[in-house]
Design an enzyme around this catalytic site. Structure first.
Site, PDB file in Angstrom:
ATOM      1  N   LYS A 144       0.937  -1.101   0.164  1.00  0.00           N
ATOM      2  CA  LYS A 144       0.110  -0.259  -0.065  1.00  0.00           C
ATOM      3  C   LYS A 144       0.944   1.372   0.061  1.00  0.00           C
ATOM      4  O   LYS A 144       1.820   1.112   0.498  1.00  0.00           O
ATOM      5  CB  LYS A 144      -0.678   0.032   1.259  1.00  0.00           C
ATOM      6  CG  LYS A 144      -2.037  -0.905   1.194  1.00  0.00           C
ATOM      7  CD  LYS A 144      -2.952  -0.756   2.378  1.00  0.00           C
ATOM      8  CE  LYS A 144      -4.066  -1.834   2.437  1.00  0.00           C
ATOM      9  NZ  LYS A 144      -5.245  -1.577   1.584  1.00  0.00           N
ATOM     10  N   ARG A 197     -10.265 -11.435   1.472  1.00  0.00           N
ATOM     11  CA  ARG A 197     -11.333 -12.318   0.967  1.00  0.00           C
ATOM     12  C   ARG A 197     -10.605 -14.059   1.219  1.00  0.00           C
ATOM     13  O   ARG A 197     -11.314 -14.791   1.401  1.00  0.00           O
ATOM     14  CB  ARG A 197     -11.667 -12.154  -0.348  1.00  0.00           C
ATOM     15  CG  ARG A 197     -10.664 -12.117  -1.251  1.00  0.00           C
ATOM     16  CD  ARG A 197     -10.987 -11.176  -2.488  1.00  0.00           C
ATOM     17  NE  ARG A 197     -10.834  -9.673  -2.340  1.00  0.00           N
ATOM     18  CZ  ARG A 197     -11.160  -8.718  -3.044  1.00  0.00           C
ATOM     19  NH1 ARG A 197     -11.451  -9.318  -4.380  1.00  0.00           N
ATOM     20  NH2 ARG A 197     -11.060  -7.547  -2.638  1.00  0.00           N
TER      21      ARG A 197
HETATM   22  N1  BES Z   1      -8.269  -3.549   4.149  1.00  0.00           N
HETATM   23  C1  BES Z   1      -8.421  -3.405   2.994  1.00  0.00           C
HETATM   24  C2  BES Z   1      -9.740  -2.652   2.599  1.00  0.00           C
HETATM   25  C3  BES Z   1      -9.689  -1.195   3.237  1.00  0.00           C
HETATM   26  C4  BES Z   1      -9.145  -0.184   2.358  1.00  0.00           C
HETATM   27  C5  BES Z   1     -10.270  -0.885   4.321  1.00  0.00           C
HETATM   28  C6  BES Z   1      -9.257   1.171   2.875  1.00  0.00           C
HETATM   29  C7  BES Z   1     -10.480   0.556   4.653  1.00  0.00           C
HETATM   30  C8  BES Z   1     -10.011   1.595   3.982  1.00  0.00           C
HETATM   31  C9  BES Z   1      -8.376  -4.462   1.930  1.00  0.00           C
HETATM   32  O1  BES Z   1      -7.539  -5.438   2.280  1.00  0.00           O
HETATM   33  C10 BES Z   1      -7.787  -4.195   0.707  1.00  0.00           C
HETATM   34  O2  BES Z   1      -6.542  -3.516   0.645  1.00  0.00           O
HETATM   35  N2  BES Z   1      -8.710  -4.107  -0.405  1.00  0.00           N
HETATM   36  C11 BES Z   1      -8.229  -3.753  -1.606  1.00  0.00           C
HETATM   37  C12 BES Z   1      -8.832  -4.440  -2.580  1.00  0.00           C
HETATM   38  C13 BES Z   1      -8.201  -4.248  -3.968  1.00  0.00           C
HETATM   39  C14 BES Z   1      -6.589  -4.751  -3.896  1.00  0.00           C
HETATM   40  C15 BES Z   1      -8.888  -5.469  -4.910  1.00  0.00           C
HETATM   41  C16 BES Z   1      -8.804  -2.441  -1.980  1.00  0.00           C
HETATM   42  O3  BES Z   1      -9.857  -1.990  -1.569  1.00  0.00           O
HETATM   43  O4  BES Z   1      -8.160  -1.492  -2.618  1.00  0.00           O
HETATM   44 MN    MN Z   2      -5.731  -5.414   1.724  1.00  0.00          MN
END
Ligand code: BES
Ligand code: MN
Ligand code: ZN
Length: 506
Positions: free
Chosen positions: A284, A358
């Site tokens: 990230k 997931r």
């Molecule tokens: N934990 C995150 C989702 C999230 C993002 C929660 C921002 C709260 C605030 C999750 O694990 C994630 O990173 N999801 C990705 C999925 C994508 C790579 C398909 C996302 O939402 O960007």
């Molecule tokens: Mn994630």
């Protein structure tokens, strides 16, 4: 966590000698405040006559002075409650909770520790219901987290309300139940906030396991914790894959409450317990990454719900499973392109290691359904950033395969001030996660991210009635309200508790 003592008092408000005595004043149909008998009622009457105090939410009248007709409290507060006519029960609950939150905020301003609440008569609510929602608001609003602050700074600081005396003109039997229920739900939600406030190095998978064990011991429930070796034996390739790049051991935490009734239905709760989400190799961006310590809020909600379940012993079996790990980019981490095999045998092509929630949920769902044959499953997860684009920070995203279950959750959420909104889950979305090389892939492209994440989970629930709550927008930064502090909200706990308390055969 601090515990506030709450008692129903037989003493009159005149006899209360603490820091703050509070009267909540509803606004009537004619737009005027309803003046009830009490200390300082003559002052209130003047403010009402001048039009300064209408009983609106922002109205407050603060009086000082002790003695004849002035009582014995240091301060007397009249607080507007707003209009109560033409409102649904859920709206009235929320109105009382918000008033409770305002009371906590005012108490904080004045550093009031010892308060007395004079219960308002709220048209449309029983005294039991109004005391429950009002106190819930006070307790939730009074929350603060200062564990990591210097000791001497804490000493000088106000540490919240320590004692609440509740006074009611109506001697209703259920009052005590209302008080108890509010304490249990608020405590549970505040525990969930505590877990979330802990940093990634303060709340690990092992902490989830220890907390579940302590709840099991306290309430006579059964706790099982699967470690890495058991996960390997059970071939849980999802959680093992996510954990691969970490030095912190993963845990699959299972907590079971069994109702006395042998015919009771079984509800399975699954909560994402990702104790820190760096994104893994699909790292990230640095800005805001610290918020990813909150990625365990689904797990916190599921386990904290069990604290209420254990205490109240409802007529429904409830099982909570928390797949817990962090997501780190160590040398042995999962890579884009890797293929994993889930507990169910389904293989998955990893497109993005940041779509890890997931992966751990899939194993937990399949394992929970296989092991416990539940009548329904509800999972909660901070699963997608996309839900924030769609619904902002005001509603939790809700998807599933069973409309009656979805509707139950909507009703429970509405009455708890944690509104949900259903998104579709048609088969066209499911196609987006087809893979060329494996059974499925772990992302469905940039479009409809919340839905394709749910579509992934659906592959692991079979025909079991299932609902998925995407709390990424509401677990923290939730709608600003007096009873929701900055930081984690504890969302999901009160919704699940409401659903379980009113459980009827699905
Ligand atoms: N934990 C995150 C989702 C999230 C993002 C929660 C921002 C709260 C605030 C999750 O694990 C994630 O990173 N999801 C990705 C999925 C994508 C790579 C398909 C996302 O939402 O960007
Ligand atoms: Mn994630
Ligand atoms: Zn995540």
């Amino acid at each position: 966590m601090k515990r506030t003592k709450i008692s129903l008092t037989r003493k009159t408000p005149e006899q209360f000698t603490g820091d703050l005595l509070v009267y909540c004043v509803p606004q009537q149909k004619n737009d005027k405040a309803k003046v009830v008998k009490g200390i300082g009622a003559s002052e209130l009457r003047k403010a009402v006559a001048l039009g300064d105090f209408k009983g609106e939410e922002e109205n407050r009248l603060l009086l000082y002075g002790k003695g004849k007709n002035k009582g014995s409290a240091n301060r007397v507060l009249y607080l507007g409650l707003g209009k109560t006519d033409k409102k649904s029960k859920a709206e009235l609950f929320e109105q009382c909770r918000q008033a409770g939150g305002r009371i906590a905020a005012i108490a904080k301003e004045m550093k009031a520790k010892n308060i007395c609440l004079c219960l308002p008569e709220v048209q449309g609510l029983s005294a039991e219901q109004s005391v429950e929602s009002l106190l819930e608001g006070v307790l939730l609003g009074d929350y603060h987290f200062d564990k990591y602050k210097k000791k001497d700074a804490k000493k000088k600081k106000y540490t919240g309300i320590s004692k609440i005396a509740v006074w009611s003109a109506l001697k209703e039997k259920g009052l005590r139940n209302g008080v108890k229920r509010s304490q249990r739900t608020a405590d549970a939600a505040c525990s969930a906030r505590d877990m979330a406030n802990e940093p990634g190095n303060g709340w690990t998978p092992a902490n989830f396991a220890a907390y579940a064990r302590s709840l099991a011991k306290e309430h006579g429930m059964k706790c099982t914790v699967l470690g890495k070796a058991e996960m390997k034996r059970l071939k849980m390739g999802g959680i093992l894959g996510v954990n691969q790049g970490s030095t912190e051991a993963p845990k699959m935490v299972v907590l079971e409450y069994r109702a006395k009734n042998p015919k009771a239905q079984t509800v399975l709760l699954v909560g994402k317990g990702l104790t820190f989400d760096s994104g893994g190799v699909s790292l990230k961006p640095g800005a805001g990454m610290q918020d990813m310590k909150y990625d365990m809020c689904g797990g916190a909600a599921a386990i904290c719900t069990m604290a209420v379940v254990g205490a109240e012993k409802p007529d429904v079996n409830v099982i909570a499973i928390i797949p817990a790990t962090d997501n780190m980019p160590g040398g042995s981490a999962l890579k884009p392109g890797d293929i994993i095999k889930h507990y169910s045998g389904v293989t998955s092509e990893i497109i993005n290691t940041d779509a890890e929630g997931r992966l751990i949920l899939a194993d937990a769902l399949a394992y929970g359904i296989k092991s416990y044959s539940p009548d329904c499953v509800v999972d909660l997860a901070t699963l997608t950033g996309a839900v924030i684009s769609g619904l902002g920070h005001h509603r939790t995203g809700l998807l599933g395969n069973n409309q009656p279950l979805i509707e139950r959750l909507c009703v429970a959420g509405e009455s708890s001030g944690e509104p949900l909104w259903q998104l579709p889950l048609d088969k066209e979305y499911v196609k987006q996660i087809d893979s060329d090389v494996a059974d499925i892939k772990n992302t469905g492209g940039p479009a409809a991210g919340t839905i394709t994440a749910a579509a992934y989970l659906q592959k692991f629930v079979g025909d079991t009635p299932w609902a998925h709550m995407d709390i990424a927008g509401t677990a923290w930064d939730f709608t600003k309200k007096e009873y929701i502090p900055k930081g984690p909200s504890g969302t999901g706990v009160r919704t699940l508790v409401a659903m379980i308390r009113h459980w009827k055969k699905l």
